[in-house]
Design a protein around this motif. Structure first.
Motif, PDB file in Angstrom:
ATOM      1  N   GLY A  81      -7.106  -3.379 -13.506  1.00 20.78           N
ATOM      2  CA  GLY A  81      -6.075  -4.143 -13.408  1.00 20.78           C
ATOM      3  C   GLY A  81      -6.547  -5.710 -13.036  1.00 20.78           C
ATOM      4  O   GLY A  81      -7.035  -6.425 -13.774  1.00 20.78           O
ATOM      5  N   SER A  82      -6.300  -5.915 -11.845  1.00 27.74           N
ATOM      6  CA  SER A  82      -6.458  -7.174 -11.252  1.00 27.74           C
ATOM      7  C   SER A  82      -7.659  -7.334 -10.461  1.00 27.74           C
ATOM      8  O   SER A  82      -8.085  -7.994  -9.808  1.00 27.74           O
ATOM      9  CB  SER A  82      -5.483  -7.569 -10.568  1.00 27.74           C
ATOM     10  OG  SER A  82      -4.269  -7.965 -11.133  1.00 27.74           O
ATOM     11  N   GLY A  83      -8.425  -5.864 -10.381  1.00 24.10           N
ATOM     12  CA  GLY A  83      -9.725  -5.659  -9.505  1.00 24.10           C
ATOM     13  C   GLY A  83      -9.446  -6.145  -8.091  1.00 24.10           C
ATOM     14  O   GLY A  83     -10.014  -6.962  -7.670  1.00 24.10           O
ATOM     15  N   THR A  84      -8.338  -5.561  -7.453  1.00 22.01           N
ATOM     16  CA  THR A  84      -8.127  -5.789  -5.757  1.00 22.01           C
ATOM     17  C   THR A  84      -8.424  -4.447  -5.053  1.00 22.01           C
ATOM     18  O   THR A  84      -7.954  -4.546  -3.889  1.00 22.01           O
ATOM     19  CB  THR A  84      -6.635  -6.376  -5.645  1.00 22.01           C
ATOM     20  OG1 THR A  84      -5.861  -5.191  -6.213  1.00 22.01           O
ATOM     21  CG2 THR A  84      -6.277  -7.445  -6.546  1.00 22.01           C
ATOM     22  N   SER A 145      -1.427  -6.726  -1.433  1.00 24.42           N
ATOM     23  CA  SER A 145      -1.867  -7.474  -2.489  1.00 24.42           C
ATOM     24  C   SER A 145      -0.695  -7.427  -3.655  1.00 24.42           C
ATOM     25  O   SER A 145      -1.007  -7.854  -4.882  1.00 24.42           O
ATOM     26  CB  SER A 145      -3.040  -7.155  -3.156  1.00 24.42           C
ATOM     27  OG  SER A 145      -3.206  -5.784  -3.179  1.00 24.42           O
ATOM     28  N   SER A 147       1.318  -9.508  -4.890  1.00 29.13           N
ATOM     29  CA  SER A 147       1.326 -10.501  -5.737  1.00 29.13           C
ATOM     30  C   SER A 147       0.422 -10.675  -6.949  1.00 29.13           C
ATOM     31  O   SER A 147       0.707 -11.336  -7.805  1.00 29.13           O
ATOM     32  CB  SER A 147       1.157 -12.017  -5.019  1.00 29.13           C
ATOM     33  OG  SER A 147      -0.310 -11.953  -4.570  1.00 29.13           O
ATOM     34  N   ILE A 148      -0.285  -9.578  -6.820  1.00 31.81           N
ATOM     35  CA  ILE A 148      -1.647  -9.741  -8.104  1.00 31.81           C
ATOM     36  C   ILE A 148      -1.792  -8.154  -8.401  1.00 31.81           C
ATOM     37  O   ILE A 148      -2.247  -7.969  -9.547  1.00 31.81           O
ATOM     38  CB  ILE A 148      -2.702 -10.636  -7.694  1.00 31.81           C
ATOM     39  CG1 ILE A 148      -3.621 -10.487  -8.877  1.00 31.81           C
ATOM     40  CG2 ILE A 148      -3.307 -10.140  -6.500  1.00 31.81           C
ATOM     41  CD1 ILE A 148      -2.902 -11.102 -10.120  1.00 31.81           C
TER      42      ILE A 148
END
Lengths: 823, 399
Positions: A81-84, A145, A147-148
């Motif tokens: 997804g966002s790689g977090t 995280s 927000s992302i």
């Protein structure tokens, strides 16, 4: 670049690339080094692997086609997804591809009436709340995280957040998913009756496939939120304050602690204006105004007595946002304090927090490293941040060794190696330290059954290591159970016999009587968890908890009829209290069971947050004895309201009652039942009952009567019913006309129901009614025969998981009505 | 983040410090205009950091990595969002300077053409006239698209503009280049508002372009040439050096880094330290002018080089409120409007998408007027929004 396996895999990779070119236009198929290099890591940069290609999917069909192509050519894939991920959960596989889901970011449907959002997997966590805000709703799980980070990743890792203490993890907020399995088969999983396949899918770290669409639960924004900052001279004092808050019977929505270094880091970056103290406790209370006011007073007293050196409180949204921004930026903010850091995510029993912190301090001193501590104190979820400078020779190794020691410490204290970040690639070697060989074996069998080629997120969660952990104690009774499972071709467990349709063996089936497996194994009220043998009567547990002002909020039914904990879990049954805090699946945190091979498997643990391995305890919920025979279960418990009051409101008809139900949004309603055609029973718990009931009466706007004391309790006595259904308010509207004349009562805001279906009416009729309404039914009593009615889910996923846990099909299953007809 | 970069000197340090402090958490992604619109990791701050690191370490060729490096608007929203304190602005500026001489020739010519036109008022006017007469003049076309139908009459600023009433301060003003051509009224409004608030303003004749466009485009030598003029032009005996274009102000505030290791470093740092945006200066000084007779609902647009690069967010809003207006902030305030220096010249499609998005968010506020502190933003937003868009100082001037 090193490539895995034989030349055939390389060939498969090239054939796959040709296939991908047919699915994706050039600008969405990235293969050049400079295009794919940025995908080498997620938020754990100590691991980097360059993928062969990255595809940027924009439709679910593309995702399914891509997975099918990977399966055809034997090429592993990683969804991103966002790689977090902080555990390397979305680290690519060499020779494999990355399926980027971040462009699948549409909120497909937002239904304020049913309070659900249907979203694509790439939707950013915070955007769900953003979309729901106009309806006064929000999405509760709030990883730092948020927000992302994306919903797909949240589901894969059963993400937590600061506000899990009251609301639970992601698994409690996902009502359904559509997912593509590693071979390209598409399945729909959702909560309801029968085995909790959905619960087993959530937290599987992408090993079971990719979420294509998720249905999320939304909650009404609480009327009041009160945040308190309290400073303490040391971490121990702050930790003691947490214990005191719990002991006072308070249930804050969040309780966080930060130490000096973490505070310094936050001040350097976000400048949240925290007091300058050695240890900071953040406590947040939310709910109905009157309840929050009472709790605030209670909390103030506890904090005053706890030796806080500085106390601040606020209800200002901007100030609160800044306080949380500081807390949620703390990980990355330690970048200000040191060039490198490792973040750990261990969980320990809440009462052993102080001990854990002291030991971490000692271990750090010995390693010559600084450790910043920031943690979800209410959940016992530690986040030690090990600071180091990677340019110093040997520093990385020392930091990693310290991280390992901290994880071992968490295991030794009876906790988990991960509360919310998952195993990923980072803690693969630690999973065998936490689980014994039979448990690891069961998880691996499930994995092999779902993904024989190990294509989905290969290399995560499992390593080649074997476990040297001693298996849990097995007494004679359990050994006898193991033997029985091994010896008999078909078996069916039976506890208190309170649900005869589920526990009456058919022909050729051997009953396994579990009533001898009874007793409380461990209960410490301050811990807010209880461990008991599966054959323990629910009533025994309820009485013990009540002595300490606590309860199982989901009101396990049939307690008087002799229901056992194991039977309650296996049937997945919850009473009216499910309305506010959730059902069995939301309170079970650990389970030991005998699987179909006769092995004693122990999933989960005794800590309230646990993201280690597959969620076997949840899989046991509603499993009807088809996946394993429960031996021991662990629940989290909550403080019980000291008193209840109920408003009985009369709407002219069902539609009116369903409509009026929605006007309770924002109030702390414990239970909400509907007796057709139009009677609503709305239960409040806690302080100021008279005044709150009056307020509720005005909000509902219907003729209504208030009940307190014994008459109130009588309103919530169980109604005789043979079938429990799972549905939704819209489902009830569709279903109810067909049930005219049948005694029935809907529960938990019309998401469940109890139906006294007459023995002499054909079950097919009910089956069709339920199916047409998209509802599922579980038969509890009545003549022998199939027990699952109406809409069921699971499909190929269910079959594979079942095969993994019960390869020889010993757990004689109950067919659904449809299956019985087909047979 | 670990790295093995062997680039020496002060710019090398700026790059390795930034790369070293990035923890790859991804908190920058939701504020990055190119990531938000395109959703590709290489076109994100942390993706670019990975690429710059790989280029500097030698594992990826510069040319391969240029597209995502060029797509960066330099808005520095990521710097505001970054919890780890990564100085991304310094990194990208230094990296672009490192990259510029290594670019393909044709690209360098185009980039030079723009860089040698936009910052020079006379050349810009000329290009504008030629552009009108002979449409489609190749690489300059997107730049000329920015121009209004008619350029306003020239209105050069005086050398000195006295304070009205008692003098409270004396400042020097950076006039701005594109701004003087496109909207000379902003300079005059600045002088008038300052004067009414007791400030005498000098406009040094010998000043030139601040050099920000060159600096951010990787043309460090040209930037230093321009900046040296200003080092000489701006007097020491003023209370502040005022900028009224966010991009120029932030450019001048970066002089220290621009001259790092050069003989002029000390002078550059001294001047940089005295540069302040007109809004921050007035906010600090305090308005003495009466409140507006016609209060407006003002949507305040955060210019990236004011909000992110200079960390000035509250001052302009406080001034507008002090002047009696209602101030609202649009959704996605941190997101760039797509102007970003020469960006709408170099990456017109992304710039247009961002412009439309910004206009949508501003429109949704229902404001009477939009205020912004940067000429680039004004020009860009006006193309997509029917609501009037003014410089903050113009709204204060109107009273």
């Amino acid at each position: 670049m090193q490539r895995p396996g034989e030349g055939g895999v390389i060939g498969g990779g090239q054939r796959l690339l040709r296939g991908l070119r047919e699915i994706y236009p050039g600008n969405r198929l990235l293969t050049e080094p400079a295009q794919v290099a940025p995908y080498e890591s997620d938020a754990l940069t100590s691991f980097r692997r360059r993928p062969e290609a990255v595809v940027l999917a924009e439709t679910r069909e593309e995702v399914v086609e891509t997975v099918r192509a990977c399966h055809r050519h034997g090429v592993p894939f990683v969804a991103r997804g966002s790689g977090t991920s902080l555990s390397g959960g979305s680290l690519p596989v060499e020779g494999g591809i990355v399926i980027g889901l971040n462009r699948l970011n549409r909120v497909l449907r937002l239904d304020p009436e049913e309070r659900v959002a249907v979203v694509e997997p790439g939707v950013i966590n915070a955007h769900v709340t953003r979309a729901a805000a106009q309806h006064g709703l929000f999405y509760a799980p709030d990883p730092s995280s948020q927000s992302i980070c994306t919903i797909g990743g949240n589901i894969a890792f059963n993400s937590g957040g600061a506000h899990c203490l009251k609301h639970g993890m992601t698994a409690s907020h996902v009502l359904g998913v559509e997912a593509v399995l590693p071979d390209g088969e598409v399945v729909r999983l959702r909560t309801g009756v029968g085995p909790d396949w959905l619960g087993g899918f959530v937290g599987s770290e992408g090993l079971f496939g990719i979420v294509l669409e998720a249905t999320l639960k939304l909650l009404p924004v609480p009327e009041a939120t009160h945040t308190v900052l309290a400073g303490y001279p040391d971490l121990r004092a702050a930790g003691d304050a947490v214990a005191a808050v719990v002991a006072a019977g308070l249930l804050p929505v969040a309780m966080e602690i930060m130490d000096e270094l973490a505070i310094e880091a936050a001040q350097s970056s976000v400048k949240p204006g925290y007091p300058d103290v050695p240890a900071l406790l953040i406590v947040e209370l939310d709910g109905e105004r009157a309840c929050v006011d009472e709790d605030v007073a209670k909390l103030a007293e506890v904090i005053r007595a706890s030796g806080a050196t500085e106390v601040r409180a606020t209800e200002d949204p901007a100030e609160r946002a800044l306080i949380w921004k500081g807390r949620k930026s703390a990980f990355s903010a330690v970048g200000w304090l040191a060039p490198d850091y490792l973040v750990q995510d261990g969980c320990v029993p809440r009462t052993r927090l102080g001990e854990a912190l002291e030991q971490i301090g000692r271990l750090a001193a010995r390693a010559g490293l600084r450790v910043a501590n920031v943690f979800h104190a209410g959940d016992g979820n530690l986040h030690p941040l090990i600071l180091f400078d990677g340019r110093e020779p040997g520093a990385v190794e020392r930091a990693e060794a310290l991280a390992g020691e901290i994880l071992d410490l968490c295991i030794a204290l009876g906790g988990s190696i991960t509360g919310e970040h998952g195993i990923g690639v980072e803690k693969r070697d630690f999973l065998p330290r936490m689980f014994d060989m039979p448990t690891l074996g069961a998880m691996r069998r499930i994995h092999a059954a779902v993904d024989p080629l190990r294509l989905a997120n290969r290399g995560k969660m499992f390593s080649e290591r074997t476990s040297h952990r001693a298996p849990g104690p097995v007494d004679d009774a359990v050994r006898a159970l193991q033997d029985a499972v091994r010896e008999h071709p078909r078996v069916l467990p039976r506890g208190g016999g309170s649900k005869p349709a589920l526990s009456t063996p058919g022909e050729g089936v051997t009953p396994l009587v579990l009533s001898g497996l009874r007793g409380i194994v461990e209960y410490d009220p301050e811990e807010l968890t209880i461990t008991a043998l599966a054959g323990t009567p629910v009533r025994v547990v309820q009485e013990l908890l009540a002595e300490h002002g606590q309860h199982l909020p989901f009101d396990p039914p049939l307690a008087r009829a002799g229901a056992t904990l194991g039977g309650t879990v296996a049937a997945g049954l919850a009473g009216p209290g499910r309305h506010r805090h959730g059902g069995v699946r939301d309170f079970i945190i650990g389970a030991r069971f005998v699987d179909g091979t006769g092995a004693v498997v122990g999933g989960g643990g005794r800590v309230v947050k646990n993201a280690a391995g597959f969620d076997l305890p949840r899989l046991m919920v509603g499993s009807l004895g088809r996946l394993g025979v429960l031996v021991e279960v662990v629940f989290k418990v909550f403080p019980a309201p000291p008193a209840y009051g109920t408003l009985v409101a009369e709407a002219p008809d069902l539609a009116g009652a369903l409509e009026a139900m929605r006007r309770t949004a924002g109030l702390d309603v414990e239970a909400l039942d509907l007796e057709p055609p139009g009677r609503l029973l709305i239960r409040l718990g806690g302080p100021a009952l008279e005044a709150r009931l009056e307020r509720l009466r005005r909000a509902i706007g219907l003729p209504a009567a208030k009940a307190l004391g014994a008459p109130e309790a009588a309103l919530w006595q169980e109604v005789p019913a043979s079938v429990r259904i799972a549905t939704s308010p819209r489902g009830v509207a569709r279903l109810d006309p067909g049930l005219e004349g049948v005694p029935r009562r809907y529960s938990a805001g019309a998401t469940a129901g109890w139906i006294a279906w007459p023995d002499d009416r054909p079950l097919d009729e009910l089956d069709v009614l339920l199916r047409d309404a998209g509802a599922g039914g579980l038969r509890l009593s009545g003549p022998p025969g199939p027990v699952l009615l109406g809409a069921t889910t699971g499909g190929a996923f269910a079959e594979r998981v079942r095969r993994g846990l019960d390869p020889d099909g010993r757990f004689a299953g109950q067919a659904t009505v449809r299956e019985a007809v087909l047979a | 983040m670990q790295h093995a970069i062997a680039v020496d000197g002060p710019t090398g340090a700026a790059m390795t410090d930034a790369i070293g402090s990035c923890v790859h958490c991804g908190f920058c992604l939701p504020t990055c205009p190119t990531y938000v619109t395109g959703g590709e990791e290489p076109h994100s701050p942390r993706g670019r950091i990975f690429l710059m690191k790989d280029v500097l370490e030698g594992s990826i060729g510069l040319e391969e990595a240029l597209a995502p490096i060029d797509s960066c608007l330099g808005c520095q929203a990521c710097v505001t969002a970054c919890p780890s304190g990564v100085e991304y602005g310094e990194l990208i500026t230094a990296f672009r300077a490192h990259a510029e001489p290594r670019r393909p020739l044709a690209e360098r010519v185009t980039r030079a053409l723009v860089a040698r036109t936009l910052p020079y008022p006379r050349r810009f006017r000329l290009a504008a006239r030629v552009g009108r007469l002979a449409p489609k003049v190749g690489p300059l076309q997107p730049m000329l698209d920015l121009l209004p139908e008619r350029l306003p009459r020239r209105a050069p600023l005086p050398a000195v503009h006295p304070a009205e009433g008692e003098r409270r301060a004396r400042v020097a003003l950076l006039a701005g280049c594109a701004q003087q051509v496109l909207e000379p009224d902003i300079g005059w409004a600045t002088l008038r508002v300052l004067a009414r608030n007791g400030v005498e303003t000098v406009v040094p004749r010998s000043q030139g372009c601040c050099g920000a466009l060159a600096m951010h485009g990787g043309r460090a030598d040209q930037a230093r040439r321009l900046a040296r003029r200003n080092l000489a032009a701006f007097p020491d005996d003023v209370d502040a050096v005022i900028a009224n274009a966010a991009g120029c102000g932030s450019g001048m505030r970066e002089y220290g880094l621009l001259f790092a290791g050069e003989p002029d470093e000390e002078a550059a740092r001294a001047l940089a330290a005295r540069v302040v945006d007109v809004s921050a200066f007035l906010d600090e000084l305090g308005l003495v002018t009466p409140a507006a007779t016609k209060p407006l609902r003002v949507a305040y647009h955060d210019a990236c080089h004011l909000a992110h690069a200079q960390k000035v967010r509250e001052a302009p809003q406080r001034l507008l409120r002090a002047a009696g207006h209602e101030v609202v902030v649009p959704d996605e305030w941190e997101l760039c409007c797509g102007s970003a220096g020469t960006y709408n010249v170099e990456q017109p499609e992304t710039a247009a998408e961002l412009g439309r998005r910004k206009a949508g968010n501003l429109r949704a506020t229902g404001a009477d007027v939009v205020a912004a502190g940067n000429i680039g933003c004004l020009t860009q937003i006006r193309r997509y929004l029917e609501v009037p868009v003014r410089h903050t100082i113009q709204i204060l001037d109107a009273g």
